[in-house]
Design an enzyme around this catalytic site. Structure first.
Site, short mmCIF file in Angstrom:
data_model
loop_
_atom_site.label_atom_id
_atom_site.label_comp_id
_atom_site.label_asym_id
_atom_site.label_seq_id
_atom_site.Cartn_x
_atom_site.Cartn_y
_atom_site.Cartn_z
CG ASN A 59 -1.24 0.08 0.59
OD1 ASN A 59 -1.36 0.76 -0.43
ND2 ASN A 59 -1.04 -1.22 0.55
CB CYS A 71 -7.59 -4.00 -10.36
SG CYS A 71 -7.04 -5.05 -9.01
C1 EPZ Z 1 -5.75 -3.02 0.63
O1 EPZ Z 1 -6.62 -3.24 -0.47
C2 EPZ Z 1 -4.42 -2.61 0.02
N1 EPZ Z 1 -4.57 -1.36 -0.76
C3 EPZ Z 1 -3.91 -3.73 -0.89
O2 EPZ Z 1 -2.61 -3.35 -1.35
C4 EPZ Z 1 -3.76 -5.00 -0.06
O3 EPZ Z 1 -3.37 -6.06 -0.93
C5 EPZ Z 1 -5.11 -5.34 0.60
O4 EPZ Z 1 -5.56 -4.23 1.39
C6 EPZ Z 1 -4.99 -6.54 1.53
O5 EPZ Z 1 -4.01 -6.32 2.49
C7 EPZ Z 1 -4.58 -0.18 -0.09
O6 EPZ Z 1 -4.48 -0.12 1.12
C8 EPZ Z 1 -4.72 1.04 -0.93
P1 EPZ Z 1 -9.25 -5.70 1.22
P2 EPZ Z 1 -8.21 -3.46 -0.18
O7 EPZ Z 1 -10.51 -4.93 1.25
O8 EPZ Z 1 -8.63 -2.63 0.96
C9 EPZ Z 1 -12.48 -8.79 -0.36
C10 EPZ Z 1 -0.91 -3.04 -2.92
O9 EPZ Z 1 -0.30 -3.85 -3.62
N2 EPZ Z 1 -13.44 -7.68 -0.22
O10 EPZ Z 1 -8.55 -5.99 2.51
O11 EPZ Z 1 -8.92 -3.32 -1.46
C11 EPZ Z 1 -11.48 -8.53 -1.48
O12 EPZ Z 1 -12.01 -8.93 -2.73
C12 EPZ Z 1 -2.40 -3.15 -2.77
O13 EPZ Z 1 -0.38 -2.11 -2.25
C13 EPZ Z 1 -14.80 -7.93 -0.39
O14 EPZ Z 1 -15.20 -9.05 -0.69
O15 EPZ Z 1 -8.23 -5.00 0.24
C14 EPZ Z 1 -10.31 -9.36 -1.06
O16 EPZ Z 1 -10.53 -10.71 -1.46
C15 EPZ Z 1 -2.99 -4.27 -3.62
N3 EPZ Z 1 -15.69 -6.90 -0.24
C16 EPZ Z 1 -10.35 -9.31 0.47
O17 EPZ Z 1 -11.67 -8.86 0.81
C17 EPZ Z 1 -15.27 -5.63 0.09
O18 EPZ Z 1 -16.12 -4.74 0.25
C18 EPZ Z 1 -9.36 -8.33 1.08
O19 EPZ Z 1 -9.52 -7.07 0.44
C19 EPZ Z 1 -13.89 -5.40 0.26
C20 EPZ Z 1 -13.00 -6.43 0.11
#
Ligand code: EPZ
Length: 426
Positions: free
Chosen positions: A23, A123
Site C-alpha cells: 500500500n 469490490c
Molecule cells: C486503502 O484503501 C488501502 N488500499 C486498503 O487496503 C485499506 O483497507 C484502506 O486504505 C483503509 O486503511 C491501498 O492503500 C491500495 P479509504 P482506500 O479511502 O484508500 C470510504 C488491503 O487489503 N471512502 O481509506 O480505498 C470508503 O468507502 C486494502 O491492502 C469514501 O466514502 O480506503 C471506506 O469506507 C483493502 N469516499 C472508508 O472511506 C472516498 O472517496 C476508508 O476508505 C474514499 C473512501
C-alpha cells in the site's frame, strides 16, 4: 487456478523476511508522473498489483526498468521515467481489476493538467466510492465531470490554484490523490482530517526527496506549497506493516516464535498492543520484530479505525487467530461495510463466529479442522491460510490470486519457518 494446500498443526519458528509495503508501493509508483527525471524505488515487493501498476504507467509513456534487490533490501529496484506523458487515461479494464489505479488521477492532473480515469466500481469488501478524491481535487481548483463511467478532470492552463479541504471521513486513497495533485499547484493546498497511515508518511517522504514542500507530515493537517517542478529521487519503500502483522498472527495461531525481519513496531503499534493484550510477547531488535506466542491466547475486544487505530486490514487475520483464544472475542469493523467474507469459510473449518451487522463474536475453540475453502479478497484469504496453519488435517485455499496481490512468496516464507504448505497449480 492455483490453490494452496496446508497440512496444519506445525509450530512456526525462525526468521521471516518482510517485503516492501504494497500500500506504499501503489502510491509511490504514480509519483514518477510528477517529474521528467528518473524516480528509483528500492525494496519494491514482487506483487501482481505492482506489476499491473507498472504496465498502466507504461501506457502513459513512463519507461520502467527493473534491477535485482540491493543486499540490504528484500525487494527489487525499479527506475521509472516520465520524460513525456503520452496518455492521460486509466481505462476501465485496468481500474476495475486494480482499484489503486485511480491514484494516477492527482499526479496526471498536476503534471499534464488533465486526467481521464474510470470510476473503479465496488469490490468484495464494499462499494469503495471515490467522491472524496474528487472533492479534494475540486477544492484545489480542478474541474471535475463524470460521464459514461469515467472521471474527467482538468486544471487551468496555469495549474491548480490551490485551496483548502476538510475530509468528512478519513480516506487513505483520497488523501494520497490530493497530496499528489497539490505538489505542483500554483498556490498552497491545505488538507484537514487527512489520513495519517504510515504509507502516507512514506509518500510525503518521497515527495520531499523530489523537492516538494509539505508541512505536517504524519499529522491530520497537511499544508502543501506547490512548486513549479519536481526532480527525480531514489527512495526505499517502507516494510509492509500489514504483512508483518499477518505473520505475527501466524506465530500466534500456531503458538510459535518468529523474527519478522525488517518490521518496525512504530509502524504497527495498534497491532502490537492487541497481540500483547492477547498474551503474545513482542519486542523489537536490530533485525526486526521478535514474536513469541508460546503462552496461549487471551480473547480480545477490538474495533477497526483509521491509523493510529487498529487497522481494518488486520481484522480478518485477527479473527482467524482469535478462533484459538481461550474465550469469546468481539470484533467490530467500522471502515468497510462487507469485510466479513472470511467468516463463512472459517466456519467451514469449525470456527464459532456470530456476525450481527458490523460486529462479530468469535468464540475460541480448541481445534480448527482442515477443509477446502475459498478466498474472496486479499485479507480474507490470509485469514484462511492462518486457520489452515493451525487446523488439524489438510486445508485447501482456492482462488489464491487474491493472495498474490498482497503477499510476496507466501508459501516460501512459511515453508522456511516450518509450515507444511505448498502451491498446487491446476
Ligand atoms: C486503502 O484503501 C488501502 N488500499 C486498503 O487496503 C485499506 O483497507 C484502506 O486504505 C483503509 O486503511 C491501498 O492503500 C491500495 P479509504 P482506500 O479511502 O484508500 C470510504 C488491503 O487489503 N471512502 O481509506 O480505498 C470508503 O468507502 C486494502 O491492502 C469514501 O466514502 O480506503 C471506506 O469506507 C483493502 N469516499 C472508508 O472511506 C472516498 O472517496 C476508508 O476508505 C474514499 C473512501
Amino acid at each position: 487456478m492455483d490453490k494452496i494446500v496446508i497440512n496444519g498443526g506445525k509450530t512456526l519458528s525462525g526468521d521471516l523476511p518482510i517485503s516492501g509495503a504494497k500500500n506504499s508501493a501503489l502510491t509511490l509508483l504514480p509519483c514518477a508522473l510528477l517529474t521528467d527525471e528518473p524516480v528509483t524505488l528500492r525494496n519494491l515487493p514482487r506483487l501482481a498489483d505492482v506489476d499491473s501498476f507498472g504496465h498502466l504507467l507504461n501506457q502513459m509513456g513512463v519507461s520502467t526498468t527493473i534491477e535485482g534487490a540491493r543486499p540490504e533490501d528484500f525487494g527489487r529496484v525499479m527506475t521509472l521515467r516520465a520524460g513525456r506523458i503520452t496518455a492521460t487515461v486509466a481505462p476501465y479494464d485496468i481500474v476495475r481489476k486494480m482499484r489503486a489505479s485511480i491514484l494516477v488521477l492527482g499526479p496526471l492532473l498536476a503534471r499534464a493538467g488533465e486526467a481521464t480515469v474510470s470510476l473503479p466500481g465496488g469490490c468484495a469488501i464494499g462499494n469503495r466510492p471515490i467522491d472524496l478524491h474528487l472533492k479534494a481535487l475540486e477544492a484545489f481548483g480542478a474541474e471535475i465531470e463524470i460521464a459514461s463511467g469515467y472521471v474527467r478532470a482538468s486544471a487551468p492552463k496555469s495549474g491548480l490554484p490551490g485551496g483548502e479541504y476538510t475530509f468528512p471521513v478519513v480516506s487513505v486513497g483520497a488523501t494520497e490523490n490530493a497530496i499528489m495533485g497539490a505538489v505542483l499547484a500554483n498556490g498552497q493546498c491545505i488538507l484537514n482530517n487527512a489520513a495519517r497511515e504510515p504509507e502516507i508518511v512514506d509518500l510525503c517522504k518521497l515527495l520531499i526527496a523530489m523537492g516538494s514542500d509539505i508541512e505536517g507530515i504524519g499529522t491530520s493537517k497537511l499544508v502543501i506549497t506547490g512548486k513549479d517542478r519536481l526532480h527525480g529521487a531514489t527512495y526505499r519503500v517502507m516494510a509492509d506493516r500489514i504483512e508483518a502483522g499477518s505473520y505475527a498472527c501466524a506465530a500466534a495461531i500456531t503458538g510459535g516464535t518468529l523474527n519478522l525481519l525488517g518490521a518496525k513496531i512504530s509502524e504497527m503499534e495498534a497491532t502490537v498492543a492487541a497481540l500483547r493484550e492477547a498474551g503474545v510477547l513482542i519486542e523489537e531488535n536490530a533485525k526486526g520484530v521478535h514474536v513469541n506466542a508460546s503462552q496461549g491466547l487471551k480473547p480480545l475486544t477490538l474495533s477497526t479505525a483509521p491509523f493510529p487505530g487498529f487497522a481494518t486490514d488486520m481484522q480478518a487475520q485477527f479473527m482467524a487467530m482469535l478462533c484459538r483464544a481461550d474465550g469469546a472475542s468481539v470484533l467490530t469493523e467500522t471502515i468497510f461495510e462487507n469485510r466479513y467474507m472470511h467468516v463463512p469459510e472459517l466456519s467451514r473449518m469449525g470456527a464459532d463466529i456470530e456476525v450481527k451487522g458490523r460486529t462479530a463474536v468469535v468464540r475460541g475453540i480448541s481445534d480448527l479442522t482442515g477443509a477446502p475453502v475459498m478466498a474472496t479478497d486479499l485479507r480474507a484469504s490470509m485469514s484462511l491460510i492462518l486457520a489452515g496453519l493451525a487446523a488439524k488435517g489438510t486445508t485447501e485455499v482456492n482462488r489464491v490470486y487474491h493472495l498474490d496481490r498482497g503477499y510476496e512468496r507466501l508459501e516460501e516464507k512459511l515453508q522456511a519457518v516450518g509450515a507444511n504448505i505448498e502451491r498446487v497449480g491446476d
